[in-house]
Design an enzyme around this catalytic site. Structure first.
Site, PDB file in Angstrom:
ATOM      1  CB  VAL A 288     -74.915  77.456  48.672  1.00 55.92           C
ATOM      2  CG1 VAL A 288     -76.251  77.580  49.377  1.00 55.92           C
ATOM      3  CG2 VAL A 288     -75.123  77.252  47.177  1.00 55.92           C
TER       4      VAL A 288
ATOM      5  CG  ASP B  86     -77.888  71.183  35.752  1.00 53.57           C
ATOM      6  OD1 ASP B  86     -77.490  70.061  35.379  1.00 53.57           O
ATOM      7  OD2 ASP B  86     -77.175  71.988  36.367  1.00 53.57           O
TER       8      ASP B  86
ATOM      9  N   GLY C 217     -71.885  79.493  41.734  1.00 56.70           N
ATOM     10  CA  GLY C 217     -71.538  80.292  42.884  1.00 56.70           C
ATOM     11  C   GLY C 217     -71.534  79.456  44.146  1.00 56.70           C
TER      12      GLY C 217
ATOM     13  N   GLY D 150     -71.722  74.807  50.496  1.00 56.78           N
ATOM     14  CA  GLY D 150     -71.229  74.119  49.308  1.00 56.78           C
ATOM     15  C   GLY D 150     -71.053  75.073  48.156  1.00 56.78           C
ATOM     16  CE  LYS D 151     -66.466  77.837  44.006  1.00 55.44           C
ATOM     17  NZ  LYS D 151     -67.269  79.044  43.800  1.00 55.44           N
ATOM     18  N   GLY D 152     -71.723  75.448  43.937  1.00 53.13           N
ATOM     19  CA  GLY D 152     -72.363  74.912  42.741  1.00 53.13           C
ATOM     20  C   GLY D 152     -71.681  75.469  41.513  1.00 53.13           C
ATOM     21  N   GLY D 153     -72.270  75.185  40.384  1.00 55.71           N
ATOM     22  CA  GLY D 153     -71.684  75.643  39.140  1.00 55.71           C
ATOM     23  C   GLY D 153     -71.671  77.153  39.014  1.00 55.71           C
TER      24      GLY D 153
END
Ligand SMILES: *[C@@H]1O[C@H](CO)[C@@H](O)[C@H](O)[C@H]1NC(C)=O
Ligand SMILES: *[C@@H]1O[C@H](CO)[C@@H](O)[C@H](O)[C@H]1NC(C)=O
Ligand SMILES: *[C@@H]1O[C@H](CO)[C@@H](O)[C@H](O)[C@H]1NC(C)=O
Ligand SMILES: *[C@@H]1O[C@H](CO)[C@@H](O)[C@H](O)[C@H]1NC(C)=O
Ligand SMILES: *[C@@H]1O[C@H](CO)[C@@H](O)[C@H](O)[C@H]1NC(C)=O
Ligand SMILES: *[C@@H]1O[C@H](CO)[C@@H](O)[C@H](O)[C@H]1NC(C)=O
Ligand SMILES: *[C@@H]1O[C@H](CO)[C@@H](O)[C@H](O)[C@H]1NC(C)=O
Ligand SMILES: *[C@@H]1O[C@H](CO)[C@@H](O)[C@H](O)[C@H]1NC(C)=O
Ligand SMILES: *[C@@H]1O[C@H](CO)[C@@H](O)[C@H](O)[C@H]1NC(C)=O
Length: 576
Positions: free
Chosen positions: A273, A389, A271, A266-269
């Site tokens: 993963v 967060d 970068g 997945g992709k977070g704020g």
């Protein structure tokens, strides 16, 4: 703001860890050195700063050392910003004693950052062959020789171009008296001098790096490398927190762990993963921080915060990689991913269906686990950690669905339990971010801001806030327009929650389920009180969750009847 965090971290760790080492970032811009006056880069008065060091400034005989462990020279006086008149004591003794050991190069270090030279020097040739002097084709007539038994030294004025240099000769360059001439040639030891002008020249690469606040380095293949200011800070931080910091891996290892970033999780704020496997077989989630977002704050925040934690409800950081702009965080792998996917209440399907995947008991345990993790962050470590967060996306679930708080990219460390933090930009995610983080009109930013996010999250878990809310994006620091999404959405949802509470009681659902759900809603409502002071601490939240439902009071809801006055609430509807 972010710089302030780093400065603060550095100060904090320097101060508290008492490992005060070569603090690059604490290098003085200039320093006083007795009769030499005020000196600056590339000179320094301590190793770790500058490119070479000056010592004994408070004595009559300041000294200079061109490289750590290298020869120490006396400084006679400064000549210009890039030269000193220096005295080479060793050479002096050799010249006085007419020792042939004098015939060796002055040892001047060389690097891609700086070069040194002796401004006035004589090129000489130390040759094994004693007959060259008679061979006019190699050394011209004006050249002299000095017999050192093991070798002969050939020298002359002016120095002739000797090309090619015979293979049994070595070229040496020695400082020479500036006023020497043909007549001085007779006595070679009188011609040479131990007091000479040493010049230095900082390379363009290094000057530029230094101007940008960086540190000039040479990498292991001898190339120039500039360690930027934030890298310096991070390195320093890691060095000073070596015992806390998890294992450091090379980028090449990270590539191997992830099979060249083959499986994305997945992709977070901050970068992407990837799934990976350590050499010992453990599965890991590798978070690669975006190079573009790279001033290192998130990285440092995350390493700094998580390294200090150890709690079943906080994800374990197993390692990290830090190689210039390549920054990775390596976590234990969470097979069931994030909580987000278990509490999605899509508009099309009935919300009841999705929630049941986990069951109310499990959801309650998850809410409890997150509360424990958060309570630990707020109260359990030496340094209070504010997460900033908290949201379902950042709660990971292990194989037994135990929740673990992750993603500390926005976290702040607060020393001395100082609970109020200054915050110049909003940080967090729309829908979970506390009002005071958005606008100071609502109060001070503190650990209660996490409590608010927690409240919004558990209300979402019970399905009380939901469905058609606005998209929940991470707030961009300078995107003030996102303000408009925030408040009305919540106020509409609150009415629904209220209806839910009544509905639960009226519908006479399964009793334990009703109890659980009602408990979560009441606690959630307490947590999202507008005034931070009205919200419970996480410790209190735990008490409420673990206690009896009968002891819980439904919080006052003054804000439901009286519309808020603050300007950000008056913005008209955003098609919610
Ligand atoms: C180096 O110079 C700075 C500025 O003058 C001074 O504060 C510092 O104490 C000096 N450090 C050493 C090791 O002498
Ligand atoms: C050299 O000495 C003079 C005075 O003696 C001083 O003003 C100057 O700052 C010194 N340093 C350099 C690098 O020129
Ligand atoms: C510097 O000069 C002083 C006085 O002449 C002498 O005692 C000292 O040994 C010298 N230091 C070096 C490193 O040559
Ligand atoms: C150099 O000469 C001095 C006397 O002038 C003597 O004491 C010393 O041992 C000599 N040193 C060397 C290295 O030959
Ligand atoms: C000797 O002088 C020449 C010419 O100025 C210079 O290029 C060279 O670097 C000097 N050598 C040393 C060892 O300083
Ligand atoms: C001495 O320095 C000169 C110029 O830097 C270099 O060409 C020469 O090879 C050096 N000689 C020795 C013996 O290292
Ligand atoms: C300093 O070094 C650069 C190359 O790095 C060279 O171009 C320049 O001429 C040198 N300056 C002096 C004063 O020697
Ligand atoms: C400056 O640094 C770059 C690498 O950062 C290198 O490729 C280049 O050759 C360097 N230039 C000099 C003159 O050393
Ligand atoms: C949760 O993880 C376990 C262990 O990997 C797995 O067996 C199970 O299928 C997962 N459950 C869901 C709903 O993904």
């Amino acid at each position: 703001m972010n710089l302030v965090i780093i400065k603060f971290l550095l100060f904090f760790f320097l101060f508290h860890s008492s490992i005060i080492t070569s603090a690059v970032s604490n290098c003085p811009k200039s320093f006083e050195c007795g009769s030499l006056g005020s000196l600056q880069f590339p000179l320094s008065n301590s190793t770790g700063c500058g490119l070479f060091t000056v010592d004994d400034c408070d004595s009559d005989n300041p000294t200079v050392q061109l490289e750590p462990g290298g020869q120490v020279f006396n400084i006679s006086r400064n000549i210009s910003t890039n030269s000193f008149l220096i005295k080479d004591h060793t050479l002096q003794v050799q010249l006085d004693n007419m020792s042939c050991f004098a015939f060796r190069n002055v040892s001047l270090p060389k690097s891609p950052s700086i070069s040194f030279s002796v401004s006035s020097n004589l090129t000489m040739f130390a040759c094994v062959n004693p007959n060259y002097i008679h061979d006019g084709e190699i050394f011209p007539e004006n050249h002299r020789s000095y017999d050192c038994t093991l070798f002969i030294v050939y020298y002359g004025f002016p120095t002739a171009e000797v090309s090619p240099v015979p293979s049994d000769c070595q070229v040496i360059q020695l400082p020479v008296k500036p006023n020497y001439d043909q007549s001085s040639l007779e006595n070679v030891f009188g011609l040479l001098t131990s007091e000479y002008i040493l010049e230095w020249n900082v390379s363009e690469n290094c000057s530029e790096c230094h101007r940008g606040g960086g540190q000039c380095l040479t990498n292991n293949i001898g190339e120039f490398e500039c360690k930027s200011a934030d890298e310096k800070d991070i390195e320093l931080f890691l060095k000073n927190n070596g015992n806390l910091a998890p294992k450091r891996y090379r980028y090449s290892d990270v590539k191997k762990f992830t099979k060249s970033f083959g499986e994305s999780l997945g992709k977070g704020g901050y970068g992407s993963v990837y799934k990976g496997k350590l050499y010992d077989g453990r599965l890991v989630a590798v978070k690669m921080l975006d190079e573009s977002k790279g001033n290192g704050d998130e990285f440092m925040n995350e390493v700094a915060s998580i390294s200090r934690t150890s709690h079943v409800n906080i994800v374990t950081l197993l390692g990290f990689c830090f190689e210039g702009s390549k920054r990775a965080l390596i976590y234990e792998f969470m097979p069931n991913g994030s909580l987000e996917k278990f509490i999605q209440h899509s508009a099309s399907s009935s919300s009841k269906e999705d929630v049941i995947i986990l069951g109310w008991e499990k959801l309650f345990q998850i809410a409890l686990g997150i509360a424990r993790g958060l309570e630990y962050l707020h109260e359990g470590c030496n340094t209070r950690i504010l997460h900033f967060d908290i949201k379902p996306h950042n709660i990971l679930l292990d194989k037994d669905f135990n929740p673990k708080i992750s993603d500390f990219g926005l976290a702040k460390l607060c020393p001395n339990r100082l609970s109020i933090v200054s915050m110049l930009v909003a940080r967090g995610t729309i829908g979970y971010i506390a009002p005071e983080v958005f606008s100071r009109n609502f109060g001070e930013v503190s650990h209660k801001s996490d409590v608010y996010s927690y409240g919004m999250m558990i209300l979402e878990i019970v399905g009380a806030t939901k469905k058609n809310g606005p998209s929940k994006d991470v707030i961009n620091a300078d995107d003030t327009s996102s303000e408009v999404y925030f408040p009305q959405y919540i106020y509409k949802e609150l009415e629904l929650i209220d209806a839910d509470l009544d509905g639960i009681i009226a519908n006479n659902e399964d009793e334990s389920e009703v109890i659980t759900k009602r408990k979560l809603i009441i606690v959630g409502l307490w947590c999202i009180q507008i005034d931070p002071k009205d919200r419970p601490s996480m410790k209190k939240v735990l008490e409420m969750l673990e206690g009896k439902l009968e002891n819980l009071q439904v919080p006052p809801k003054p804000y439901l009847s009286s519309p808020p006055r603050a300007p950000i609430f008056s913005i008209s509807d955003q098609s919610m």
